[in-house]
Enzyme design. Sequence first.
Site, short mmCIF file in Angstrom:
data_model
loop_
_atom_site.label_atom_id
_atom_site.label_comp_id
_atom_site.label_asym_id
_atom_site.label_seq_id
_atom_site.Cartn_x
_atom_site.Cartn_y
_atom_site.Cartn_z
N TRP A 149 -6.45 -33.64 64.44
CA TRP A 149 -5.10 -34.13 64.16
C TRP A 149 -4.11 -33.61 65.23
O TRP A 149 -3.21 -34.31 65.65
CB TRP A 149 -4.65 -33.66 62.77
CG TRP A 149 -3.24 -34.05 62.42
CD1 TRP A 149 -2.85 -35.20 61.81
CD2 TRP A 149 -2.03 -33.33 62.69
NE1 TRP A 149 -1.49 -35.24 61.66
CE2 TRP A 149 -0.95 -34.10 62.19
CE3 TRP A 149 -1.75 -32.11 63.29
CZ2 TRP A 149 0.37 -33.69 62.28
CZ3 TRP A 149 -0.43 -31.70 63.38
CH2 TRP A 149 0.61 -32.48 62.87
N HIS A 150 -4.36 -32.36 65.66
CA HIS A 150 -3.45 -31.76 66.63
C HIS A 150 -3.55 -32.40 68.00
O HIS A 150 -2.57 -32.42 68.74
CB HIS A 150 -3.71 -30.25 66.74
CG HIS A 150 -3.09 -29.50 65.61
ND1 HIS A 150 -3.72 -29.33 64.41
CD2 HIS A 150 -1.89 -28.88 65.50
CE1 HIS A 150 -2.94 -28.64 63.60
NE2 HIS A 150 -1.82 -28.37 64.23
N GLY A 151 -4.69 -32.89 68.35
CA GLY A 151 -4.77 -33.52 69.66
C GLY A 151 -6.16 -33.97 69.99
O GLY A 151 -7.15 -33.46 69.46
#
Lengths: 478, 559
Positions: free
Chosen positions: A320-322
């Site tokens: 989700w973060h990257g």
Amino acid sequence: MSFNSIDFLLFFPFVLLAYWLLPRRGQNLFLLAASYFFLCYIHLWFGALIFLVTVVNYSCSIAITRWPDKKKFFLFFALLFCLGELAYFKYVSFFLENVTLLFNNFGIPFSQPVLSIMLPVGISFYTFQAIAYTIDVYRGDTHPCYDVIDFALFISFFPQLVAGPIERSRALLPQIRSSRHVSPEQIQQGLLLLIWGLFKKLVIADNTGLIAFKVFSLTDPSFFLLWSGVFAFGIQILADFWSYTDMARGSALLLGFKLSRNFDHPYFATSPADFWRRWHMTLSYWLRDYVYIPLGGSQVGSSFRRGANIIITFLLSGLWHGASWNFILWGAYHGMLVLLNRVGKKLFSPIRSFLPKQLPFPLLLLKILGTFVLINIGWLLFRETDIHALYHHFQLTPWSTTTEDNQVARYLFSLTFIYSLPVFLHGLLYFWDKKKRGPQNDYAKNILMLRPILAAFLLLGILTLRSPESATFIYFQF
Amino acid sequence: MRHISTLLKQYSSWKSGRWYLLTSVLLLCFCLFSPGLILHHIISPRADFSRNGWWMHFYEPSHPVGVEGYETFLLGGEPLALNPDFKQALGYLIWDVPVDGKYCFKLVAKEDATLAIDGKKIATLTGNHLPIKRVDEWVTLTKGYHLFQIRLQNKSGDGGFSVGMMIPPMMNNRLLAGKDVAVPVLGSLDTWWQILEFLNGGKIVFWFSTFFFTLCLLLPLSLKNRKTSVVISIGIALAPALFLPVTIRREPYIGEMIHKDLQEEKPDFVFIGNSMLWSRIDDEYLGQLLGGQKAYSIVNFGGLSAIHYLSFKYLFLPANIHPKKVFIFFRRNQFVLPRARTTDPLVKKTIERLSPAPDHVFEQIVHGRSRSVTDIVYDKLLTLFPIAVAQNEARRKLSDLALILASLLQQNANQMEKERKTILDQVNNRFSFTSGSFRSGIDVESKQEETVKNPYDFYGRVKDSFLPHILELAKANNIPLVFIRVQERPSENGAVQDSPDLQRYIHDMQEYLADHDAILYDFTGDPELPLSAYHDGDHIKDQKKYTELFYRRVGDLLQ
């Protein structure tokens, strides 16, 4: 538009004044227009994308209620759309890059197509918010919102649009539907949150960020120097993200909305699991409710499945973060930590029964410090996007550090520590106050009278200590 | 509108209103005294509370004292660091004269200096740099407080002065020390003027605190009579303005002083540049090497092409002298980055001092293009509240504190002191910083490079720069120009920073200058400039050694 920009300083007072002069119905429409302006100010197309997300989720949620026998289809469609646009904008380049690498490793000629995809600001936040809403409607946990203006505002409410907190429909939609009032206390609390957020961003995050940036720009950082940079980054990311949430909550309060807390002094966590109850709380709860529990959570029979559920949830959190391997590694690392924490708890449960309920202070401190170190190891995975460099970093040993680098590292550790003091002091004050007055006590209310003085000191700090260069909020990229 | 009126009703009937009022009053006290008490304790390096709250401060106008790395001035044996860039030191102190009597004051200085007591000039010294001069003056003073003003105009190189006195009946000639002087009345307008002038940046703190105080006072509207409440609130909010000096004024033009000096010196070679020049050329030594010919440097610390242009136009040309050559020192591609270092509040002050009135070319190039409303508002705010002054000091204090923490492992104070210096050097070396600052000059320039398109496209960008104007002025006044590109600090492996883009840029610049009858000499790649020759950043360790190198390399041009 960023909270720490002059543009926002001009935009927000105007919005605030116009908003409170309007009747309730006009207020929502005006806020919606202001929110779209806020997003389109960065790029016009960002508005178009959020509009599509709104239309799809609005239609599907109504369709789910109207045609219950086909609700699976509408949910699937909404999820496909949301995850599809997220995958396209966020993950397609990463996917193609790895496919190319894989093909080439097997000797199959494949050249990566050149895509110039701009990542829309806040996409992960509002998409997750929209998904949660549609799933809630599907589950019957919430009623669909028939008012398109209200729903559009729920998705695009500008204070939390870019970097959260990820709000649930049952918390935010009723506030949007009802008429709002703001009390003098709310105004003061809102202003204080804005100023405290600004302090954390401009003084703590930007100054420590500069240290981290300089260390990570070195081609050959030695062990202690590298970890001084990691420590600086750890403080930077906390102050940076927390400041955004505070400013979002502060501006929302001034508009008469209460947004969820997203942080609860995470560096005072006593275990990795505790850390996730304090760090980016709205994402943690989202993943718990929409990934972990649907996977079976801790209720599944086999230990392997229980462990796998944790790992999967954290892998998704990392992703989700990257779209990068380092984020996946970071997610896996935290999954492992939480898993080991659980295993350790079980193994040591006979010993724990001998310990008093309230841990003695040295032991508590040890747990906090231990968790802090583990979290910081994770931050190295988060910060270093180059896998080869990451491998190199983990090969470094303390005794390879030269005396010179040791001295520089001590200086950087000290400087970061000084900049981080307000955050730690705030935490200590918070816990001390809570302990003294009991868990139900409202800490914010206790410092009611101190607020103006506190705000004046914070302003003084911002004006004299702020970093000359202010970086974009880290979580804008997610 | 209904919401706002409801809100106002809530405030007027709010139980906590009286507490807000009390807090607001406390905050007012904070607002009134914080700049003097807090900032002076925390930020001012000259505050001396060693004698029952007596203190002194010493400053140069609109600029903080305490610049590391420069020759220090001495006042009563205490070092007073002065950035030579700013040429002028201005000191205020109040002395509580113990008894009525006749006192003798001696003023010792290298350059122009004045001592005034209660606004009356007592002693004056004039002259250039060395030798050190001294003047003794007797003055009758009554018991009580007297305001002393000391002013020094630094002309070139390092400078220094001291003020001494003979106190009856002891008649022992000694220097005025910090503990002898005092500003005892915190509430006096004069003190406030001094404090605010000194702090400068404090003004914005003052205004912000006042703003917040007003907000707190206005919000509860706790008094029964709302109108009175509002009027009182506004009155209290505006009251601090009475203490504020008028801040919107141009800095005084320093050109006349330089013209006078240039006319007296009549140098054969004039050098214009920033700290790159300052750390490289020793005027006197170069004069000796040139067999009695004179060299004169006009140094503006932190200045880039905009400041070189203003220095050439307003400091050098009006002196109406005709040196054999004028050398302009520069680094990288700064001549096509005309806005670099022009928006920093500290540099803005320097810019104002370089011209008697705003220069139209400067305004056109720096401010004429693509400036948004927010840029203009921001610039205006910075002019009104030059907070950068306080910021620099605060940052330095934090850095010092970090150094103390980092050196705690040492056993005694001496070792700790030594360790602190070593650490600072190591930080500078590791990150190529200047004085341990996380924002070196190079960073600022690089940042500027990032914000412009094609920063190395010389021909594409030169028309919007100051270079054509400098060349035009030189041609009109028949002044031969030589541009000296200094070599940047080599990397730790000894490699010289010179990218193909930069090489192409320098080639184009050389060609362009040749077409305009000017010369470019590039020191990049000089074998006698290894890493060991550098002090911090791009500054050179040994000024004399470089002067010799310069003499050998550029000897033909020094004829």
